[in-house]
Design an enzyme around this catalytic site. Structure first.
Site, short mmCIF file in Angstrom:
data_model
loop_
_atom_site.label_atom_id
_atom_site.label_comp_id
_atom_site.label_asym_id
_atom_site.label_seq_id
_atom_site.Cartn_x
_atom_site.Cartn_y
_atom_site.Cartn_z
N SER A 554 18.29 33.10 -47.32
CA SER A 554 17.17 34.02 -47.15
C SER A 554 16.21 33.43 -46.10
O SER A 554 16.60 33.23 -44.97
CB SER A 554 16.48 34.27 -48.50
N ASP A 640 21.71 44.69 -49.57
CA ASP A 640 20.58 43.78 -49.67
C ASP A 640 19.32 44.43 -49.08
O ASP A 640 19.26 44.69 -47.88
CB ASP A 640 20.90 42.49 -48.93
N HIS A 675 21.16 40.97 -52.30
CA HIS A 675 20.57 39.71 -51.87
C HIS A 675 21.07 38.52 -52.67
O HIS A 675 21.26 37.44 -52.13
CB HIS A 675 19.04 39.81 -51.99
#
Length: 702
Positions: A554, A640, A675
């Site tokens: 991320s 995501d 995600h």
């Protein structure tokens, strides 16, 4: 000779140039087309993905499979090792609440948790006492992706609110379950943030609705039995830069509306005595001022950085007049002592703090003001503060672990200071802490600042520079990476790796200033700290440059993209999970889910040239060039909403274009997840085994 020999030709993305001019600067993006115009609809229904994009992602997956084909057996070994360290039929110690105690359990082979309750004082090991409330495996049956949002019971313990996401897009559906019969009511509440707060009578509840740009911008009041279309709007946050959350208090007196971005917060509260009233503002938002509430009977305890309290302080205010003019200091600000969160109970105020990089639990007697702490003596460790489900209690729960010590769970009596050991994390395949070493070293960064680095390795690992190293980093949003027990990384340590966590700026590992020095115009400190950590590990003989595999996900994936551009020669490989690499384009697009709330973290390139230039200087996608990049593995989730699939897809395409002789560059897109990757506990291990197999291969340890 490269460990990636005889590869087929990689996927080649077509170039479709799109130009954009901001502040008099024109940029051309050859791969902007990968951002599907129907991305909002596609997140809810992945079958709507454009056919050309689907073919490209599938071609990338095929290339990745070819490159990793020789690791299939290694992946199986790693998965078996990781699974063998998990107690498959594990269960929690139930938490007491009224006539019951609530807990979770897994069954052998099960991917999802089961939620249960037992009579308050029953033996939790006696499974005949358990009443099953929600079976996650049953609810997930037949779904490619399934993530539970837990279950929250009413005050009278009659009903439970539970939620699930079956796309990976983090649009949660809420259901209401009769906890006695196990049957769901007809109510279906869609497109929510995943949780809610019950009214005390159990006849209605409050929840946040995600808008078309995936922002929880509205709070609604739902009456049990009525259609969602009839739900009453309680509050709408008009500023697209702020998110909303809703919660309740242990005393059932208030519903909290939490409105925040990454550096500013505001609370509105609704008395449960009048659910139709307008929520009352606690303290008007002021840029850079954060605060949070916990109820203490006739007062609110408020954790805040107001004034000069950079590392936070705790104040109190009457529940009837909680405005800032009535805030009275209870726990003073102490520079270098960062207060992370707080809870209040009938006779005690407690908080979790970090000092000198290590956590402590502090307890204050509300009547006398006397304070004491819970701390441990290891060089690096992690604490988790669970608190309690009841207000009128002297007993709280906390957990402790270190890189070598499995998680231990304790009940703690705040009045008598008695610590009761409840359980320790079982490692069925066996674990001897004495076989491993955990250390904390300090790496001098470019400006002389010492960066903490936590290490784990086997005692017999040679420290002569020959050991491979997996170096993990994050460095954003003030999030600190705890030095806790992680059974998965033992598979690397057992193969001679040094496993390292770089506690770089952008987190709060050394206080709030540690966060401030790794954001906005100071963001490049984060990247330089990570490179400094790698350099220090080499200098001290823990590893060498051609043996370091860097990993981050991320915002940590942005870190990976940045260090790949800045110092590609210092890493043998890079693992970037759901990497936020197209920073400039994303921050210029205010229609994307996270862009407006993120401006306080990275800067707003729409408004000012200065902030445009900050981001342009390091944005990984914009700084790809003809450089000696190491092998790079990027992982992505099609649905995501946080780091959209097109960011890593564009990045890999550009790396392959600009530096075709380097790499190789592998992209693995999970076509049925978002995600967090796969949602099941063993499915997730398969993904970690894949990542570790890449690291082992790159390190030449197969």
């Amino acid at each position: 000779m490269s460990v990636f020999a005889n590869l087929p030709k990689p996927a080649v993305a077509p170039k479709k140039p799109v130009s954009d001019t901001r502040h008099g600067i024109t940029r051309t993006d050859d791969y902007a087309w990968m951002r599907a115009e129907n991305w909002q609809a596609m997140f809810k229904d992945p079958t709507l993905l454009d056919a050309e994009l689907r073919r490209h992602l599938e071609a990338e997956n095929a290339y990745m499979e070819a490159a990793m084909a020789d690791t299939k057996e290694l992946q199986k070994q790693l998965f078996a090792e990781m699974k063998g360290r998990i107690k498959e039929d594990d269960s929690s110690i139930p938490m007491k609440d009224g006539p019951f105690a609530y807990g979770t359990a897994f069954v052998t082979g099960g991917e999802q948790p089961r939620y249960f309750r037992i009579p308050r004082d029953a033996n939790h090991k006696d499974e005949s006492q358990r009443h099953l409330l929600l079976d996650g495996d049953k609810e997930a049956m037949g779904k490619d992706y399934f993530r539970l949002a837990g279950i929250d019971h009413t005050t009278d313990h009659a009903f439970g609110l539970w939620g699930y996401d079956d796309k990976g897009s983090e649009y949660f559906t809420l259901r209401i379950r009769d906890l006695l019969t196990g049957e769901d009511l007809a109510d279906v509440i869609e497109n929510t943030g995943g949780g809610g707060a019950w009214a005390p009578d159990g006849k209605s509840l409050f929840y946040t609705l995600q808008d078309e740009n995936h922002r929880p911008s509205k709070v609604f009041h739902h009456v049990v039995g009525q259609p969602q279309a009839q739900d009453r709007l309680v509050y709408e946050e008009k500023d697209p830069g702020f998110f909303m959350g809703v919660g309740g208090s242990l005393l059932d007196d208030y519903i909290y509306l939490d409105i925040h971005d990454h550096e500013t917060s505001e609370y509105r509260i609704l008395s449960t005595k009048d659910l139709t009233a307008e929520p009352m503002l606690v303290a008007e938002r002021v840029e850079g001022v954060e605060y949070s509430l916990t109820e203490g009977g006739d007062v609110f305890y408020i954790l805040t950085n107001d004034g000069d309290a950079k590392d936070f302080k705790i104040v109190e205010a009457p529940v009837t007049a909680p405005g800032k003019e009535n805030w009275k200091q209870v726990v003073a600000h102490l520079p270098g002592r960062l207060i992370l969160n707080h809870m209040a109970f009938a006779r005690h105020l407690i908080w979790l703090q970090r000092r000198n990089g290590l956590p402590e639990i502090m307890i204050r007697d509300r009547a006398t003001g006397e304070e004491h702490s819970i701390a441990f003596a290891e060089e690096a460790y992690a604490l988790g503060l669970q608190g309690a489900a009841e207000y009128d209690t002297d007993v709280i729960r906390f957990s402790y672990s270190s890189m070598t010590t499995p998680t231990q769970l304790f009940d703690y009596n705040m009045a008598t200071r008695e610590r009761v050991f409840l359980k320790t994390q079982e490692v069925p395949s066996g674990h001897n802490p004495d076989d491993y070493v955990t250390r904390r070293v300090f790496a001098p960064s470019h400006d002389g600042i010492d960066v903490p680095v936590t290490l784990l390795y086997r005692k017999d690992t040679p420290l002569d520079g020959s050991a491979p190293c997996l170096l993990y980093g994050y460095g954003a949003y003030g999030i600190s990476i705890a030095a806790g027990f992680n059974t998965n990384c033992l598979s690397l340590a057992d193969r001679g790796f040094v496993y390292a966590i770089a506690h770089i700026r952008g987190g709060k590992d050394k206080g709030f200033s540690w966060y401030e020095d790794g954001k906005m115009e100071k963001k490049e400190n984060t990247f330089k700290d990570f490179i400094a950590a790698a350099d220090h590990l080499v200098e001290e003989g823990f590893t060498s440059c051609d043996r370091i595999i860097a990993e981050g996900g991320s915002a940590g994936g942005m870190l990976m993209g940045a260090i790949a551009n800045m110092a590609p020669e210092k890493f043998a490989g890079i693992i970037a999970a759901v990497p936020f690499v197209d920073v400039l384009n994303t921050m210029l697009d205010d229609t994307l889910p996270l862009t407006p709330p993120e401006w306080g973290e990275w800067g707003n390139p729409i408004e000012t040239l200065e902030e445009y230039n900050w981001i342009a200087a390091y944005s990984p996608y914009d700084n790809v060039g003809q450089k000696p990049y190491p092998p790079i593995l990027a992982l992505s989730g099609l649905t995501d909403p946080r780091v959209t699939y097109w960011e890593p897809t564009k990045w890999i395409a550009k790396l392959r274009e600009k530096a075709p002789e380097a790499g190789p560059y592998l992209l693995k897109t999970n076509m049925a997840a978002g995600h967090g990757g796969k949602s099941g506990r063993f499915q997730r291990l398969e993904e970690i085994a894949f990542e570790y197999a890449f690291a082992v291969k790159v390190a030449g340890k197969m």
